[in-house]
Design an enzyme around this catalytic site. Structure first.
Site, PDB file in Angstrom:
ATOM      1  N   TYR A 231      31.497  30.855 -51.622  1.00  0.00           N
ATOM      2  CA  TYR A 231      31.406  30.778 -53.083  1.00  0.00           C
ATOM      3  C   TYR A 231      32.688  31.194 -53.789  1.00  0.00           C
ATOM      4  O   TYR A 231      32.675  31.510 -54.973  1.00  0.00           O
ATOM      5  CB  TYR A 231      30.205  31.579 -53.621  1.00  0.00           C
ATOM      6  CG  TYR A 231      28.926  31.226 -52.917  1.00  0.00           C
ATOM      7  CD1 TYR A 231      28.347  29.965 -53.065  1.00  0.00           C
ATOM      8  CD2 TYR A 231      28.311  32.125 -52.064  1.00  0.00           C
ATOM      9  CE1 TYR A 231      27.187  29.627 -52.391  1.00  0.00           C
ATOM     10  CE2 TYR A 231      27.150  31.798 -51.387  1.00  0.00           C
ATOM     11  CZ  TYR A 231      26.591  30.552 -51.551  1.00  0.00           C
ATOM     12  OH  TYR A 231      25.444  30.217 -50.880  1.00  0.00           O
ATOM     13  N   SER A 232      33.812  31.158 -53.083  1.00  0.00           N
ATOM     14  CA  SER A 232      35.083  31.503 -53.722  1.00  0.00           C
ATOM     15  C   SER A 232      35.845  30.264 -54.201  1.00  0.00           C
ATOM     16  O   SER A 232      36.837  30.394 -54.908  1.00  0.00           O
ATOM     17  CB  SER A 232      35.961  32.314 -52.762  1.00  0.00           C
ATOM     18  OG  SER A 232      36.265  31.569 -51.600  1.00  0.00           O
TER      19      SER A 232
ATOM     20  N   ASP B 246      38.495  21.058 -43.513  1.00  0.00           N
ATOM     21  CA  ASP B 246      37.563  21.992 -44.144  1.00  0.00           C
ATOM     22  C   ASP B 246      36.781  22.744 -43.077  1.00  0.00           C
ATOM     23  O   ASP B 246      36.630  22.266 -41.955  1.00  0.00           O
ATOM     24  CB  ASP B 246      36.602  21.238 -45.074  1.00  0.00           C
ATOM     25  CG  ASP B 246      35.897  22.164 -46.051  1.00  0.00           C
ATOM     26  OD1 ASP B 246      36.503  23.175 -46.464  1.00  0.00           O
ATOM     27  OD2 ASP B 246      34.737  21.878 -46.416  1.00  0.00           O
ATOM     28  N   GLU B 247      36.276  23.914 -43.442  1.00  0.00           N
ATOM     29  CA  GLU B 247      35.488  24.765 -42.537  1.00  0.00           C
ATOM     30  C   GLU B 247      36.239  25.009 -41.226  1.00  0.00           C
ATOM     31  O   GLU B 247      35.679  24.934 -40.131  1.00  0.00           O
ATOM     32  CB  GLU B 247      34.106  24.156 -42.273  1.00  0.00           C
ATOM     33  CG  GLU B 247      33.270  23.915 -43.517  1.00  0.00           C
ATOM     34  CD  GLU B 247      32.787  25.184 -44.210  1.00  0.00           C
ATOM     35  OE1 GLU B 247      33.031  26.302 -43.710  1.00  0.00           O
ATOM     36  OE2 GLU B 247      32.158  25.051 -45.278  1.00  0.00           O
TER      37      GLU B 247
ATOM     38  N   CYS C  69      31.564  42.399 -52.423  1.00  0.00           N
ATOM     39  CA  CYS C  69      32.798  43.179 -52.343  1.00  0.00           C
ATOM     40  C   CYS C  69      32.710  44.095 -51.124  1.00  0.00           C
ATOM     41  O   CYS C  69      31.660  44.203 -50.484  1.00  0.00           O
ATOM     42  CB  CYS C  69      32.997  44.002 -53.620  1.00  0.00           C
ATOM     43  SG  CYS C  69      31.784  45.324 -53.821  1.00  0.00           S
TER      44      CYS C  69
ATOM     45  N   CYS D  90      29.819  46.754 -51.445  1.00  0.00           N
ATOM     46  CA  CYS D  90      28.424  46.285 -51.430  1.00  0.00           C
ATOM     47  C   CYS D  90      28.052  45.508 -50.166  1.00  0.00           C
ATOM     48  O   CYS D  90      26.877  45.206 -49.951  1.00  0.00           O
ATOM     49  CB  CYS D  90      28.154  45.424 -52.663  1.00  0.00           C
ATOM     50  SG  CYS D  90      28.311  46.319 -54.230  1.00  0.00           S
TER      51      CYS D  90
ATOM     52  N   PRO E  30      35.802  34.264 -48.947  1.00  0.00           N
ATOM     53  CA  PRO E  30      34.374  34.278 -48.629  1.00  0.00           C
ATOM     54  C   PRO E  30      33.675  33.030 -49.161  1.00  0.00           C
ATOM     55  O   PRO E  30      34.287  32.216 -49.871  1.00  0.00           O
ATOM     56  CB  PRO E  30      33.878  35.525 -49.365  1.00  0.00           C
ATOM     57  CG  PRO E  30      34.744  35.578 -50.584  1.00  0.00           C
ATOM     58  CD  PRO E  30      36.106  35.120 -50.104  1.00  0.00           C
TER      59      PRO E  30
ATOM     60  N   CYS F 189      31.237  39.411 -56.616  1.00  0.00           N
ATOM     61  CA  CYS F 189      30.176  40.126 -55.905  1.00  0.00           C
ATOM     62  C   CYS F 189      28.849  39.941 -56.633  1.00  0.00           C
ATOM     63  O   CYS F 189      28.751  40.178 -57.838  1.00  0.00           O
ATOM     64  CB  CYS F 189      30.525  41.612 -55.793  1.00  0.00           C
ATOM     65  SG  CYS F 189      29.250  42.573 -54.934  1.00  0.00           S
TER      66      CYS F 189
END
Length: 191
Positions: free
Chosen positions: A18-19, A88-89, A183, A186, A16, A145
């Site tokens: 911000y990992s 990337d992306e 997560c 959530c 995801p 999360c």
């Protein structure tokens, strides 16, 4: 990541937002440069959040890249002496990226793809599932999360602070949305 000698291979770094996917891509590219390998990094032209020319992580790490409009353009701009290719992306590319990456790896080159494995709805995103299937090495990494601090595997899109709806478009360029890592428990996608 070490692979077979005199062979190409594909690595995928997925997870995801911000990992640390882009940070990991940059780290692997820098290690290849230290080993005196010729590298080239590509990114989709539509990814201009932090820079038009560089691949930039949320933490501010950056590396020079070649922005391209389509996956086909990667082959057109790939130099003959390049040993290691970073992309990337990858989720923003068309499905022909899978065939192109395979072709590059079959020519004894190392290819490292980083991208979101799922969109904000929690569904497989672009060519990433197929890239993960054909790769020799796959790292699926997690964030934390923002709601409960458990390992996050999903990206929550927020519009004006509320979860985006399932009917919203998958890709929004320049919109006023924001994202959080979430997560499974959530993550919310209202109908």
């Amino acid at each position: 990541m070490y692979g077979p000698k005199d062979h190409g291979w594909i690595e995928v770094v997925a997870g995801p937002m911000y990992s640390g996917k882009t940070e990991e891509l940059i780290r692997r590219i820098r290690r290849a440069e230290i080993a005196k390998q010729k590298v080239q990094v590509f990114k989709p032209e539509i990814d201009n959040r932090y820079s038009k020319q560089d691949v930039v992580s949320h933490a501010g790490d950056k590396i020079q890249s070649v922005p391209v409009r389509s996956s086909k353009e990667i082959l057109e701009k790939l130099l003959d002496d390049t040993d290691v290719i970073g992309i990337d992306e990858a989720q923003f590319f068309d499905d022909s990226l899978v065939e192109i990456v395979s072709k590059i790896a079959n020519n004894n080159r190392r290819v490292i793809c980083a991208g979101l494995d799922m969109d904000f709805k929690g569904e497989p995103f672009g060519p990433m599932p197929k890239l993960m299937a054909i790769a020799e090495f796959v790292d699926k990494i997690q964030a934390v999360c923002m709601v409960c601090n458990n390992p996050a595997t999903r990206t929550q899109r927020l519009i004006n602070g509320k979860p985006a709806k399932k009917s919203d478009p998958v890709v929004l360029i320049g919109a006023q949305e924001s994202y959080e890592a979430r997560c499974r428990k959530c993550h919310r996608v209202p109908k």
